[in-house]
Design a protein around this motif. Sequence first.
Motif, PDB file in Angstrom:
ATOM      1  N   ASN A 190      49.945  33.216  46.303  1.00 44.40           N
ATOM      2  CA  ASN A 190      50.040  32.787  47.695  1.00 44.40           C
ATOM      3  C   ASN A 190      49.144  31.580  47.974  1.00 44.40           C
ATOM      4  O   ASN A 190      49.518  30.685  48.741  1.00 44.40           O
ATOM      5  CB  ASN A 190      49.658  33.938  48.634  1.00 44.40           C
ATOM      6  CG  ASN A 190      50.841  34.840  48.929  1.00 44.40           C
ATOM      7  OD1 ASN A 190      51.978  34.397  48.922  1.00 44.40           O
ATOM      8  ND2 ASN A 190      50.574  36.110  49.169  1.00 44.40           N
ATOM      9  N   LEU A 211      54.290  41.341  41.803  1.00 44.80           N
ATOM     10  CA  LEU A 211      54.698  42.650  42.312  1.00 44.80           C
ATOM     11  C   LEU A 211      55.378  43.470  41.226  1.00 44.80           C
ATOM     12  O   LEU A 211      55.022  44.626  40.982  1.00 44.80           O
ATOM     13  CB  LEU A 211      55.635  42.484  43.509  1.00 44.80           C
ATOM     14  CG  LEU A 211      56.207  43.792  44.076  1.00 44.80           C
ATOM     15  CD1 LEU A 211      55.089  44.683  44.607  1.00 44.80           C
ATOM     16  CD2 LEU A 211      57.225  43.522  45.172  1.00 44.80           C
ATOM     17  N   ASP A 281      46.081  38.818  46.526  1.00 40.87           N
ATOM     18  CA  ASP A 281      47.155  38.880  47.522  1.00 40.87           C
ATOM     19  C   ASP A 281      47.473  40.316  47.928  1.00 40.87           C
ATOM     20  O   ASP A 281      48.100  40.543  48.967  1.00 40.87           O
ATOM     21  CB  ASP A 281      48.435  38.234  46.983  1.00 40.87           C
ATOM     22  CG  ASP A 281      48.254  36.743  46.744  1.00 40.87           C
ATOM     23  OD1 ASP A 281      47.324  36.169  47.342  1.00 40.87           O
ATOM     24  OD2 ASP A 281      49.032  36.155  45.975  1.00 40.87           O
ATOM     25  N   TYR A 282      47.056  41.283  47.115  1.00 41.50           N
ATOM     26  CA  TYR A 282      47.381  42.684  47.386  1.00 41.50           C
ATOM     27  C   TYR A 282      46.201  43.438  47.998  1.00 41.50           C
ATOM     28  O   TYR A 282      46.243  44.662  48.103  1.00 41.50           O
ATOM     29  CB  TYR A 282      47.824  43.371  46.095  1.00 41.50           C
ATOM     30  CG  TYR A 282      49.058  42.734  45.499  1.00 41.50           C
ATOM     31  CD1 TYR A 282      50.326  43.042  45.978  1.00 41.50           C
ATOM     32  CD2 TYR A 282      48.953  41.799  44.479  1.00 41.50           C
ATOM     33  CE1 TYR A 282      51.446  42.438  45.445  1.00 41.50           C
ATOM     34  CE2 TYR A 282      50.068  41.197  43.944  1.00 41.50           C
ATOM     35  CZ  TYR A 282      51.310  41.524  44.429  1.00 41.50           C
ATOM     36  OH  TYR A 282      52.432  40.908  43.917  1.00 41.50           O
ATOM     37  N   PRO A 284      43.790  43.604  51.429  1.00 39.99           N
ATOM     38  CA  PRO A 284      43.645  43.092  52.801  1.00 39.99           C
ATOM     39  C   PRO A 284      42.275  42.458  53.010  1.00 39.99           C
ATOM     40  O   PRO A 284      41.263  42.922  52.467  1.00 39.99           O
ATOM     41  CB  PRO A 284      43.825  44.340  53.674  1.00 39.99           C
ATOM     42  CG  PRO A 284      43.489  45.486  52.780  1.00 39.99           C
ATOM     43  CD  PRO A 284      43.908  45.074  51.402  1.00 39.99           C
ATOM     44  N   PHE A 292      48.809  45.689  57.074  1.00 36.73           N
ATOM     45  CA  PHE A 292      48.827  44.741  55.956  1.00 36.73           C
ATOM     46  C   PHE A 292      49.873  45.126  54.911  1.00 36.73           C
ATOM     47  O   PHE A 292      50.681  44.290  54.485  1.00 36.73           O
ATOM     48  CB  PHE A 292      47.439  44.674  55.316  1.00 36.73           C
ATOM     49  CG  PHE A 292      47.404  43.879  54.033  1.00 36.73           C
ATOM     50  CD1 PHE A 292      47.333  42.499  54.054  1.00 36.73           C
ATOM     51  CD2 PHE A 292      47.455  44.532  52.797  1.00 36.73           C
ATOM     52  CE1 PHE A 292      47.316  41.770  52.884  1.00 36.73           C
ATOM     53  CE2 PHE A 292      47.433  43.803  51.622  1.00 36.73           C
ATOM     54  CZ  PHE A 292      47.363  42.429  51.663  1.00 36.73           C
ATOM     55  N   PHE A 293      49.867  46.378  54.506  1.00 37.98           N
ATOM     56  CA  PHE A 293      50.757  46.787  53.423  1.00 37.98           C
ATOM     57  C   PHE A 293      52.220  46.830  53.864  1.00 37.98           C
ATOM     58  O   PHE A 293      53.122  46.621  53.044  1.00 37.98           O
ATOM     59  CB  PHE A 293      50.314  48.143  52.874  1.00 37.98           C
ATOM     60  CG  PHE A 293      48.994  48.080  52.148  1.00 37.98           C
ATOM     61  CD1 PHE A 293      48.906  47.523  50.885  1.00 37.98           C
ATOM     62  CD2 PHE A 293      47.838  48.559  52.745  1.00 37.98           C
ATOM     63  CE1 PHE A 293      47.691  47.448  50.217  1.00 37.98           C
ATOM     64  CE2 PHE A 293      46.618  48.488  52.087  1.00 37.98           C
ATOM     65  CZ  PHE A 293      46.547  47.929  50.824  1.00 37.98           C
ATOM     66  N   ARG A 295      53.537  44.615  55.983  1.00 37.00           N
ATOM     67  CA  ARG A 295      53.926  43.209  55.900  1.00 37.00           C
ATOM     68  C   ARG A 295      54.082  42.774  54.445  1.00 37.00           C
ATOM     69  O   ARG A 295      55.027  42.051  54.103  1.00 37.00           O
ATOM     70  CB  ARG A 295      52.882  42.322  56.588  1.00 37.00           C
ATOM     71  CG  ARG A 295      52.758  42.538  58.085  1.00 37.00           C
ATOM     72  CD  ARG A 295      51.986  41.376  58.724  1.00 37.00           C
ATOM     73  NE  ARG A 295      50.697  41.165  58.079  1.00 37.00           N
ATOM     74  CZ  ARG A 295      49.578  41.772  58.434  1.00 37.00           C
ATOM     75  NH1 ARG A 295      49.582  42.663  59.423  1.00 37.00           N
ATOM     76  NH2 ARG A 295      48.443  41.509  57.813  1.00 37.00           N
ATOM     77  N   LEU A 296      53.140  43.232  53.606  1.00 39.74           N
ATOM     78  CA  LEU A 296      53.200  42.877  52.195  1.00 39.74           C
ATOM     79  C   LEU A 296      54.488  43.397  51.565  1.00 39.74           C
ATOM     80  O   LEU A 296      55.164  42.681  50.808  1.00 39.74           O
ATOM     81  CB  LEU A 296      51.989  43.446  51.457  1.00 39.74           C
ATOM     82  CG  LEU A 296      51.920  43.175  49.952  1.00 39.74           C
ATOM     83  CD1 LEU A 296      51.751  41.688  49.684  1.00 39.74           C
ATOM     84  CD2 LEU A 296      50.780  43.967  49.313  1.00 39.74           C
ATOM     85  N   GLU A 299      57.448  41.268  52.659  1.00 38.70           N
ATOM     86  CA  GLU A 299      57.424  39.963  52.004  1.00 38.70           C
ATOM     87  C   GLU A 299      57.883  40.064  50.551  1.00 38.70           C
ATOM     88  O   GLU A 299      58.657  39.223  50.076  1.00 38.70           O
ATOM     89  CB  GLU A 299      56.013  39.378  52.058  1.00 38.70           C
ATOM     90  CG  GLU A 299      55.555  38.977  53.451  1.00 38.70           C
ATOM     91  CD  GLU A 299      54.107  38.528  53.463  1.00 38.70           C
ATOM     92  OE1 GLU A 299      53.489  38.509  52.363  1.00 38.70           O
ATOM     93  OE2 GLU A 299      53.575  38.211  54.550  1.00 38.70           O
ATOM     94  N   LYS A 300      57.431  41.087  49.856  1.00 34.94           N
ATOM     95  CA  LYS A 300      57.770  41.200  48.445  1.00 34.94           C
ATOM     96  C   LYS A 300      59.227  41.607  48.236  1.00 34.94           C
ATOM     97  O   LYS A 300      59.854  41.213  47.248  1.00 34.94           O
ATOM     98  CB  LYS A 300      56.838  42.205  47.756  1.00 34.94           C
ATOM     99  CG  LYS A 300      55.377  41.759  47.749  1.00 34.94           C
ATOM    100  CD  LYS A 300      55.238  40.353  47.198  1.00 34.94           C
ATOM    101  CE  LYS A 300      53.813  39.864  47.246  1.00 34.94           C
ATOM    102  NZ  LYS A 300      53.684  38.467  46.759  1.00 34.94           N
TER     103      LYS A 300
END
Length: 357
Positions: A190, A211, A281-282, A284, A292-293, A295-296, A299-300
Amino acid sequence: MMNKQNPQRRLFFSMMVLLLSLWMYYKASINLVDLKEYSETISIYSSTATIDETKIQKILQNNKTFSDSVDLVIWNEFEGESVTNPRLFRNETTGILIASGQINLLFGEDVKLMEMDKEGGVISKGLAEKLFGDTRVVGKEFMYQQKTYSVRQVLTNVKENLVVIRPQINSDKRLNTITAMKPNSVISPNTLKSKLSNRYELNGELTEFNLLTGLLTLYLYIPLIYVTFDMLRLGNVIIEDFDYTKQEYLPMQGLLKVFLWALVIGVWSYFLNRNNSISSDYIPSQWSDFDFFMRLGSEKIEALKDFVRMPKRYFEMCYLNYTRQVLIYNFLAIQFLKWSFKLQRSVQKKTAIKLIK
């Protein structure tokens, strides 16, 4: 057929199965390490091709001026294009890969095509055989979109029909992907994506492998846990379940326990030492960020969808190949461990019945 009344033989067979499962696990772990070598690139991919010749030159020239410049290539692949051999009157359908920058990032061999060479092209071995009837075709000519190109090189490790050319002036072909090599293992995908996007005003989603690599690493913990319990169970079977008065046991029970524990610790240490890198990136930035997770994850999921949609070249195909091998070897390791468990339980039951009698 194995004698069902002989626990020593069944125990020996279970040990062989255990060793086989350890070998399968070792192969899976080695492939995971090799896989990570091909995850050192990231791609910024956009389903809408917007990078024209002017923007390409701006990106490449600006990249040279930065002290922390990165190796990158800007590219797009167009399927179903037509190329012609005018001398033999042969026409073939092929993929056309238009790329600017370090094309070597897309292939497993050195691509001999200069940046400003607008008249040359590199073709795959399969296309050379179909279009020219031979693979020794360097210097021969073919036509694409009414323009003549000279063959500079034949790619030996590309199976499908493919032509690689540089972007042409005033062409309507636009590029949509930037693939960059991470300068080091510390910088996160990122961070690199943000840096490139800010510098060159890029639009697109980050497609990277962290990921999937992380999920495969977690997957490899399953047989590792099996191995731990299986070796400890095996130690109990050998040391505790046999009638020592009849000498139906292996000698030096204490040393055997130490050996099994050392083997367990060794396997865990080896795995953690080679698979302990976690991208920032993994993690917060604030532990109070409870979304956070979520959104993560979103995104992934989108990044994986982009990875499926985007054209695949050498690094991506190698990554997928090693991913498949990790899945297969790890699955076999789990199955052999289950079989070993089953055999050991049968040994315990048979030995218990024998001692009672």
